[in-house]
Scaffold this active site. Structure first.
Site, PDB file in Angstrom:
ATOM      1  N   ASP A   2     -36.679 -19.217 -41.992  1.00  0.00           N
ATOM      2  CA  ASP A   2     -37.875 -18.471 -41.612  1.00  0.00           C
ATOM      3  C   ASP A   2     -38.457 -19.224 -40.281  1.00  0.00           C
ATOM      4  OD1 ASP A   2     -40.006 -17.101 -41.753  1.00  0.00           O
ATOM      5  OD2 ASP A   2     -41.319 -18.166 -43.251  1.00  0.00           O
ATOM      6  N   GLY A  39     -38.011 -22.342 -39.505  1.00  0.00           N
ATOM      7  CA  GLY A  39     -36.829 -23.260 -38.969  1.00  0.00           C
ATOM      8  C   GLY A  39     -37.295 -24.732 -39.274  1.00  0.00           C
TER       9      GLY A  39
HETATM   10  P1  IMP Z   1     -38.998 -22.484 -42.920  1.00  0.00           P
HETATM   11  O1  IMP Z   1     -39.308 -23.908 -42.947  1.00  0.00           O
HETATM   12  O2  IMP Z   1     -40.537 -21.626 -42.480  1.00  0.00           O
HETATM   13  O3  IMP Z   1     -37.894 -22.096 -42.236  1.00  0.00           O
HETATM   14  O4  IMP Z   1     -39.100 -21.843 -44.472  1.00  0.00           O
HETATM   15  C1  IMP Z   1     -37.906 -22.407 -45.130  1.00  0.00           C
HETATM   16  C2  IMP Z   1     -38.357 -22.046 -46.827  1.00  0.00           C
HETATM   17  O5  IMP Z   1     -39.440 -21.282 -46.879  1.00  0.00           O
HETATM   18  C3  IMP Z   1     -37.193 -21.146 -47.219  1.00  0.00           C
HETATM   19  O6  IMP Z   1     -35.956 -22.249 -47.744  1.00  0.00           O
HETATM   20  C4  IMP Z   1     -37.677 -20.613 -48.539  1.00  0.00           C
HETATM   21  O7  IMP Z   1     -37.672 -21.407 -49.716  1.00  0.00           O
HETATM   22  C5  IMP Z   1     -39.119 -20.265 -48.116  1.00  0.00           C
HETATM   23  N1  IMP Z   1     -39.408 -18.850 -47.641  1.00  0.00           N
HETATM   24  C6  IMP Z   1     -39.549 -18.585 -46.346  1.00  0.00           C
HETATM   25  N2  IMP Z   1     -39.343 -17.145 -46.042  1.00  0.00           N
HETATM   26  C7  IMP Z   1     -39.586 -16.836 -47.547  1.00  0.00           C
HETATM   27  C8  IMP Z   1     -39.459 -15.488 -48.143  1.00  0.00           C
HETATM   28  O8  IMP Z   1     -39.549 -14.407 -47.304  1.00  0.00           O
HETATM   29  N3  IMP Z   1     -39.517 -15.176 -49.451  1.00  0.00           N
HETATM   30  C9  IMP Z   1     -39.343 -16.329 -50.463  1.00  0.00           C
HETATM   31  N4  IMP Z   1     -39.400 -17.751 -49.662  1.00  0.00           N
HETATM   32  C10 IMP Z   1     -39.386 -17.902 -48.277  1.00  0.00           C
END
Ligand code: IMP
Ligand code: MG
Length: 176
Positions: free
Chosen positions: A103, A105
């Site tokens: 998402d 990252g």
């Molecule tokens: P990031 O650090 O923002 O890339 O988020 C990573 C984590 O957020 C992912 O491994 C998911 O567990 C959670 N996440 C991000 N977007 C979603 C979504 O649309 N649905 C459910 N979980 C999400």
């Protein structure tokens, strides 16, 4: 499934199964003869890694790491915590991280930096979903299932407040 009636389908179970098989075959070709560890990020990747592992016909190892960045909120804080570490060293191993979604990252940035300190032979990233609209740091994705728009998705391992992980497809919550 009653839970599933609360959702609009984005990717059906069949679509996911077909894509996961393709990704597995690609990994199989790339890692033939190499000491491969599939590293699942808990909890979101639990269904994805179980299907992916079964479509790779190689003598691989499976391990898990628990990471948490959100608490109960749905926005990444950028502060990542290891809630459960790997069971074995990965020194000199070829690691493929298996993640549900990239998402912002920020979670993967932390994990990639953390794994590099453990001296693996190589590290690649396999994620089922990617939301490029929300990227806050550039993450190289080696194996991608589906790119999606900026919507909060659930099912096939992904949750909203720990609910919907067991839904067999990926969907978005219906309004009202
Ligand atoms: P990031 O650090 O923002 O890339 O988020 C990573 C984590 O957020 C992912 O491994 C998911 O567990 C959670 N996440 C991000 N977007 C979603 C979504 O649309 N649905 C459910 N979980 C999400
Ligand atoms: Mg996750």
């Amino acid at each position: 499934m009653k839970l599933a009636q609360e959702l609009e389908i984005l990717f059906s179970a069949d679509q996911i199964a077909q894509r996961v098989r393709e990704m597995g075959k690609q990994i199989e070709r790339d890692y033939d003869g190499k000491d491969l560890v599939l590293l699942g990020v808990l909890k979101g990747s639990f269904l994805f890694i179980s299907d992916l592992a079964r479509s790779i016909d190689l003598p691989l190892a499976v391990d898990f790491i628990g990471l948490s960045s959100y608490g109960e909120a749905t926005e990444s804080s950028g502060v990542v915590k290891i809630t459960s570490d790997l069971s074995k060293p990965i020194e000199k191993k070829h690691v493929v991280i298996v993640e549900d979604i990239v998402d912002t990252g920020l979670t993967m940035r932390y994990l990639l930096d953390n794994l590099a300190t453990r001296h693996p032979a190589s590290v690649k990233l396999c994620t089922l979903l990617h939301k490029p609209a929300r990227a806050r740091t550039k993450i190289p994705i080696d194996y991608l299932g589906f790119q999606i728009e900026d919507r909060f998705v659930v099912g096939y391992g992904l949750d909203a407040g720990e609910k919907y992980r067991n839904v067999p497809f990926i969907g978005v919550k219906k309004h009202g």
